[in-house]
Write a protein that holds these residues in place. Structure first.
Motif, PDB file in Angstrom:
ATOM      1  N   ALA A 291       0.971  20.817   8.449  1.00 42.29           N
ATOM      2  CA  ALA A 291       1.042  19.051   7.994  1.00 42.29           C
ATOM      3  C   ALA A 291       0.096  19.221   6.581  1.00 42.29           C
ATOM      4  O   ALA A 291      -0.046  18.022   5.955  1.00 42.29           O
ATOM      5  N   ASP A 292      -0.029  20.121   5.735  1.00 42.37           N
ATOM      6  CA  ASP A 292      -0.529  20.249   4.747  1.00 42.37           C
ATOM      7  C   ASP A 292      -0.544  19.629   3.519  1.00 42.37           C
ATOM      8  O   ASP A 292       0.798  19.019   3.248  1.00 42.37           O
TER       9      ASP A 292
ATOM     10  N   THR B 124       1.113  -1.089  -0.253  1.00 44.08           N
ATOM     11  CA  THR B 124      -0.152  -0.379  -0.009  1.00 44.08           C
ATOM     12  C   THR B 124       0.876   1.363   0.277  1.00 44.08           C
ATOM     13  O   THR B 124       2.029   0.711   0.353  1.00 44.08           O
ATOM     14  N   ALA B 125       0.200   2.676  -0.342  1.00 47.14           N
ATOM     15  CA  ALA B 125       0.899   3.387  -0.304  1.00 47.14           C
ATOM     16  C   ALA B 125       1.943   3.387   0.471  1.00 47.14           C
ATOM     17  O   ALA B 125       1.108   3.762   2.337  1.00 47.14           O
ATOM     18  N   ARG B 126       2.882   4.147   1.042  1.00 42.57           N
ATOM     19  CA  ARG B 126       3.746   4.713   1.943  1.00 42.57           C
ATOM     20  C   ARG B 126       3.004   5.934   2.571  1.00 42.57           C
ATOM     21  O   ARG B 126       3.227   6.738   1.838  1.00 42.57           O
ATOM     22  N   PRO B 127       3.870   5.813   3.469  1.00 40.80           N
ATOM     23  CA  PRO B 127       3.367   7.023   4.671  1.00 40.80           C
ATOM     24  C   PRO B 127       4.918   8.559   4.276  1.00 40.80           C
ATOM     25  O   PRO B 127       5.665   7.922   2.978  1.00 40.80           O
ATOM     26  N   ASP B 128       4.138   9.509   3.736  1.00 39.10           N
ATOM     27  CA  ASP B 128       5.193  11.239   3.429  1.00 39.10           C
ATOM     28  C   ASP B 128       6.059  10.892   4.488  1.00 39.10           C
ATOM     29  O   ASP B 128       7.135  11.218   4.250  1.00 39.10           O
ATOM     30  N   VAL B 129       5.725  10.921   6.033  1.00 35.71           N
ATOM     31  CA  VAL B 129       6.643  10.921   6.749  1.00 35.71           C
ATOM     32  C   VAL B 129       6.379  10.331   7.958  1.00 35.71           C
ATOM     33  O   VAL B 129       5.018   9.553   8.405  1.00 35.71           O
ATOM     34  N   VAL B 130       7.030  10.825   9.083  1.00 38.32           N
ATOM     35  CA  VAL B 130       7.266   8.949  10.268  1.00 38.32           C
ATOM     36  C   VAL B 130       7.362  10.200  11.825  1.00 38.32           C
ATOM     37  O   VAL B 130       8.223  10.988  11.408  1.00 38.32           O
ATOM     38  N   VAL B 131       6.701  10.215  12.117  1.00 39.42           N
ATOM     39  CA  VAL B 131       6.557  11.268  13.164  1.00 39.42           C
ATOM     40  C   VAL B 131       5.809  10.999  14.762  1.00 39.42           C
ATOM     41  O   VAL B 131       5.224   9.148  15.296  1.00 39.42           O
ATOM     42  N   PRO B 132       7.229  10.857  15.684  1.00 38.17           N
ATOM     43  CA  PRO B 132       7.402   9.606  17.186  1.00 38.17           C
ATOM     44  C   PRO B 132       6.133  10.287  17.666  1.00 38.17           C
ATOM     45  O   PRO B 132       6.004  12.055  18.120  1.00 38.17           O
TER      46      PRO B 132
ATOM     47  N   GLY C 122      -3.298  20.134   9.170  1.00 38.88           N
ATOM     48  CA  GLY C 122      -3.972  19.665   7.781  1.00 38.88           C
ATOM     49  C   GLY C 122      -3.379  18.653   7.084  1.00 38.88           C
ATOM     50  O   GLY C 122      -4.113  18.441   5.688  1.00 38.88           O
ATOM     51  N   ALA C 123      -2.762  17.386   7.858  1.00 39.87           N
ATOM     52  CA  ALA C 123      -2.395  15.977   7.640  1.00 39.87           C
ATOM     53  C   ALA C 123      -4.179  15.869   6.558  1.00 39.87           C
ATOM     54  O   ALA C 123      -4.592  15.709   7.087  1.00 39.87           O
TER      55      ALA C 123
ATOM     56  N   LEU D 184       6.374  18.595  13.900  1.00 33.76           N
ATOM     57  CA  LEU D 184       4.953  18.538  13.018  1.00 33.76           C
ATOM     58  C   LEU D 184       4.425  17.915  14.646  1.00 33.76           C
ATOM     59  O   LEU D 184       2.603  18.304  14.898  1.00 33.76           O
ATOM     60  N   LEU D 185       4.360  17.524  16.220  1.00 37.35           N
ATOM     61  CA  LEU D 185       3.899  17.405  17.113  1.00 37.35           C
ATOM     62  C   LEU D 185       4.798  17.661  18.159  1.00 37.35           C
ATOM     63  O   LEU D 185       5.868  16.672  18.677  1.00 37.35           O
ATOM     64  N   VAL D 186       4.278  18.293  19.111  1.00 40.21           N
ATOM     65  CA  VAL D 186       4.840  18.260  20.245  1.00 40.21           C
ATOM     66  C   VAL D 186       4.066  18.399  21.287  1.00 40.21           C
ATOM     67  O   VAL D 186       2.950  18.726  21.106  1.00 40.21           O
ATOM     68  N   LYS D 187       4.522  17.829  22.668  1.00 38.51           N
ATOM     69  CA  LYS D 187       3.620  17.710  23.336  1.00 38.51           C
ATOM     70  C   LYS D 187       3.937  18.906  25.174  1.00 38.51           C
ATOM     71  O   LYS D 187       5.172  18.875  25.002  1.00 38.51           O
TER      72      LYS D 187
END
Length: 225
Positions: A169-170, A95-103, A198-199, A138-141
């Motif tokens: 994350a458009d 299947t289509a791979r993701p554009d980015v990996v985010v922990p 925007g993901a 893209l993601l912070v706590k």
């Protein structure tokens, strides 16, 4: 995995291939049961598109995750990261791979105390295996909350939103990496935050999925071996 674990450990590290909800991974009481939506997902689907997990958060998998997370074992963390990477490579081969990996991020207080983010270390392996960039912006706590290991499943669901995005994350297909999914409440908040930024789509991959049938409740209070 035969290159990462001895035969005895391999026999105890069981990948779950049946008996779980295909939308959130909630394990059924019977492992051999067909994959069927759980009651919660029948009422409302989670915000993510795909949910990948290796196994139920119990036995040796639980011990290894605790050793990596709280014992600071980089060797165990490396093996677990490679295991999760292999799972993701297998899935995205068809299947289509993701554009980015985010922990899944840690807040700054816990990051300073622990010295590392176990999800970030595992995400590096996933990103390298998929040949996909890893994004930490893209993601912070932004809020320190009561550790989920001290809360029951209902209180975990009631926690406030601790996430925000630093950049848009458009249009991105994001793969969010976490170590353990307990109720899915934290993942729900993180995915919702990425979608609001925007993901286009967010998938989730975790190593361990806790079970409501677990007498320990899927918490992290077990003593380290």
């Amino acid at each position: 995995m035969r290159r990462l674990f001895c035969p005895a450990c391999l026999a105890r590290l069981k990948r779950r291939t049946s008996g779980f909800c295909p939308y959130c991974g909630e394990p059924s009481a019977v492992e051999e049961a067909p994959c069927m939506p759980c009651g919660a997902c029948l009422r409302a689907l989670p915000p993510w598109s795909e949910f990948l997990f290796f196994g139920v958060y119990e036995g040796l998998l639980r011990e290894l995750l605790l050793r990596a997370k709280f014992g600071g074992s980089l060797a165990v963390l490396d093996a677990l990261g490679r295991t999760l990477a292999a799972l993701c490579v297998e899935h995205y081969a068809v299947t289509a791979r993701p554009d980015v990996v985010v922990p899944m991020p840690l807040d700054m207080i816990r990051l300073r105390e622990r010295g590392f983010n176990q999800c970030g270390e595992m995400a590096r392996h996933v990103a390298a295996a998929l040949r996909t960039p890893m994004r930490l912006d893209l993601l912070v706590k932004v809020r320190t909350l009561t550790p989920q290991s001290l809360l029951n499943r209902e209180r975990r669901r009631q926690l406030e939103q601790p996430f925000q995005t630093l950049n848009r994350a458009d249009g991105l297909h994001v793969l969010l990496i976490d170590d353990i999914c307990t109720t899915g409440a934290t993942l729900d908040r993180a995915v919702t935050c990425l979608l609001a930024a925007g993901a286009r789509r967010v998938d989730v991959a975790v190593l361990g999925r806790s079970s409501r049938h677990d007498p320990c409740g899927g918490g992290e209070s077990s003593a380290l071996p």
